[in-house]
Design a protein around this motif. Structure first.
Motif, PDB file in Angstrom:
ATOM      1  N   PHE A 144       1.037   0.394   1.321  1.00 27.75           N
ATOM      2  CA  PHE A 144       0.945   0.392   2.778  1.00 27.75           C
ATOM      3  C   PHE A 144       1.042   1.813   3.327  1.00 27.75           C
ATOM      4  O   PHE A 144       0.314   2.199   4.225  1.00 27.75           O
ATOM      5  CB  PHE A 144       2.056  -0.477   3.377  1.00 27.75           C
ATOM      6  N   ALA A 145       1.957   2.603   2.781  1.00 29.43           N
ATOM      7  CA  ALA A 145       2.125   3.994   3.177  1.00 29.43           C
ATOM      8  C   ALA A 145       2.898   4.705   2.080  1.00 29.43           C
ATOM      9  O   ALA A 145       3.611   4.074   1.286  1.00 29.43           O
ATOM     10  CB  ALA A 145       2.862   4.105   4.518  1.00 29.43           C
ATOM     11  N   GLN A 146       2.758   6.007   2.030  1.00 27.88           N
ATOM     12  CA  GLN A 146       3.437   6.800   1.014  1.00 27.88           C
ATOM     13  C   GLN A 146       4.955   6.624   1.129  1.00 27.88           C
ATOM     14  O   GLN A 146       5.541   6.805   2.191  1.00 27.88           O
ATOM     15  CB  GLN A 146       3.074   8.276   1.173  1.00 27.88           C
ATOM     16  N   GLY A 147       5.567   6.256   0.003  1.00 25.19           N
ATOM     17  CA  GLY A 147       7.012   6.074  -0.006  1.00 25.19           C
ATOM     18  C   GLY A 147       7.469   4.680   0.358  1.00 25.19           C
ATOM     19  O   GLY A 147       8.661   4.378   0.255  1.00 25.19           O
ATOM     20  N   TRP A 148       6.544   3.823   0.800  1.00 21.69           N
ATOM     21  CA  TRP A 148       6.891   2.446   1.146  1.00 21.69           C
ATOM     22  C   TRP A 148       6.664   1.540  -0.059  1.00 21.69           C
ATOM     23  O   TRP A 148       5.843   1.832  -0.928  1.00 21.69           O
ATOM     24  CB  TRP A 148       6.034   1.946   2.314  1.00 21.69           C
ATOM     25  N   PRO A 149       7.379   0.398  -0.120  1.00 18.77           N
ATOM     26  CA  PRO A 149       7.103  -0.577  -1.189  1.00 18.77           C
ATOM     27  C   PRO A 149       5.679  -1.093  -1.083  1.00 18.77           C
ATOM     28  O   PRO A 149       5.089  -1.132  -0.003  1.00 18.77           O
ATOM     29  CB  PRO A 149       8.126  -1.696  -0.924  1.00 18.77           C
ATOM     30  N   ARG A 150       5.123  -1.511  -2.216  1.00 17.40           N
ATOM     31  CA  ARG A 150       3.764  -2.048  -2.210  1.00 17.40           C
ATOM     32  C   ARG A 150       3.728  -3.405  -1.507  1.00 17.40           C
ATOM     33  O   ARG A 150       4.723  -4.116  -1.436  1.00 17.40           O
ATOM     34  CB  ARG A 150       3.241  -2.176  -3.638  1.00 17.40           C
ATOM     35  N   CYS A 151       2.556  -3.754  -0.991  1.00 16.57           N
ATOM     36  CA  CYS A 151       2.375  -5.035  -0.307  1.00 16.57           C
ATOM     37  C   CYS A 151       1.090  -5.679  -0.804  1.00 16.57           C
ATOM     38  O   CYS A 151       0.279  -5.056  -1.508  1.00 16.57           O
ATOM     39  CB  CYS A 151       2.347  -4.849   1.208  1.00 16.57           C
ATOM     40  N   LEU A 152       0.882  -6.953  -0.438  1.00 14.73           N
ATOM     41  CA  LEU A 152      -0.324  -7.662  -0.850  1.00 14.73           C
ATOM     42  C   LEU A 152      -1.566  -7.019  -0.253  1.00 14.73           C
ATOM     43  O   LEU A 152      -1.575  -6.610   0.915  1.00 14.73           O
ATOM     44  CB  LEU A 152      -0.246  -9.127  -0.431  1.00 14.73           C
TER      45      LEU A 152
END
Length: 221
Positions: A144-152
């Motif tokens: 989703f964004a750099q440093g954020w957890p991955r999302c579907l």
């Protein structure tokens, strides 16, 4: 001639039934049956029974295939489970608990909970590989964004399969529980309180009353 008794159960939630055609194929370690029509009408919470006639004994039943197709309008169906009784009296249970949509075929394993090393038959190994590939396709990830957890990797929840989405029934139950908890806390004096607590014992008294009502509600349900 080997005759198998098959019982197909529909879930009891709203709109779980269907007027589309449902048929079943039994897959055993020695062979498989012909595709046999179960019914053209399924009601929520009800079961349909039929006999499947085979030219020979299929051996232990390891898989079933549920086939759904429509004549005119699409009508999704939620299958709860399928039970198969072999000619020798052995009962096989196939938990399904999923929606079937469109013209589709779903394979369901016998519900004994076997591990990968237990799959001796090639047909079971192939089924496990297909199931893994389908899950990898359904659960694709993106950043989703750099440093954020991955999302579907989807733009909308509507792109997901209905069995993955958070259902309206679960959402309604969750919302109802929040309303109940809010009302309980309000009536017990927890919400909108304008003065400080006199002691920890007073707080324990408030929460013990709330928890008691919750336990009573669970017993009623």
């Amino acid at each position: 001639m080997a005759v198998y008794k098959v019982t197909v159960a529909t879930g009891d939630m709203v709109e779980a039934g269907t007027n589309n055609s449902i048929s079943v194929t039994l897959v055993g370690s020695y062979g498989e049956s012909h595709q046999t029509t179960v019914s053209f009408l399924f009601l929520p919470g009800k079961e349909k029974s039929l006999s499947v006639h085979c030219g020979q004994d299929l051996g232990p039943i390891v898989l079933i295939r549920l086939h759904k197709w429509r004549l005119f309008l699409e009508d999704a169906w939620f299958c709860k489970d399928v039970r198969v009784t072999a000619p020798n009296g052995t009962l096989y249970h196939f938990p399904c608990y999923q929606w079937l949509e469109g013209v589709t075929t779903v394979e369901v394993r016998e519900g004994s909970g076997k591990k990968l090393v237990d799959d001796k038959l090639q047909i079971l190994k192939e089924h496990r590989h297909r199931e893994l590939a389908a899950r990898q396709e359904a659960y694709r990830w993106k950043n989703f964004a750099q440093g954020w957890p991955r999302c579907l990797n989807v733009d909308s929840i509507l792109e997901l399969d209905s069995n993955i989405q958070f259902s309206c029934i679960r959402a309604t139950n969750f919302t109802g529980f929040l309303i109940f908890q809010g009302a309980s806390h309000f009536l017990s004096g927890f919400l909108l309180r304008r003065t400080s607590w006199n002691s920890l014992d007073e707080m324990r008294t408030i929460f013990s009353r709330t928890q008691g009502r919750d336990i009573g509600r669970c017993l009623v349900l």
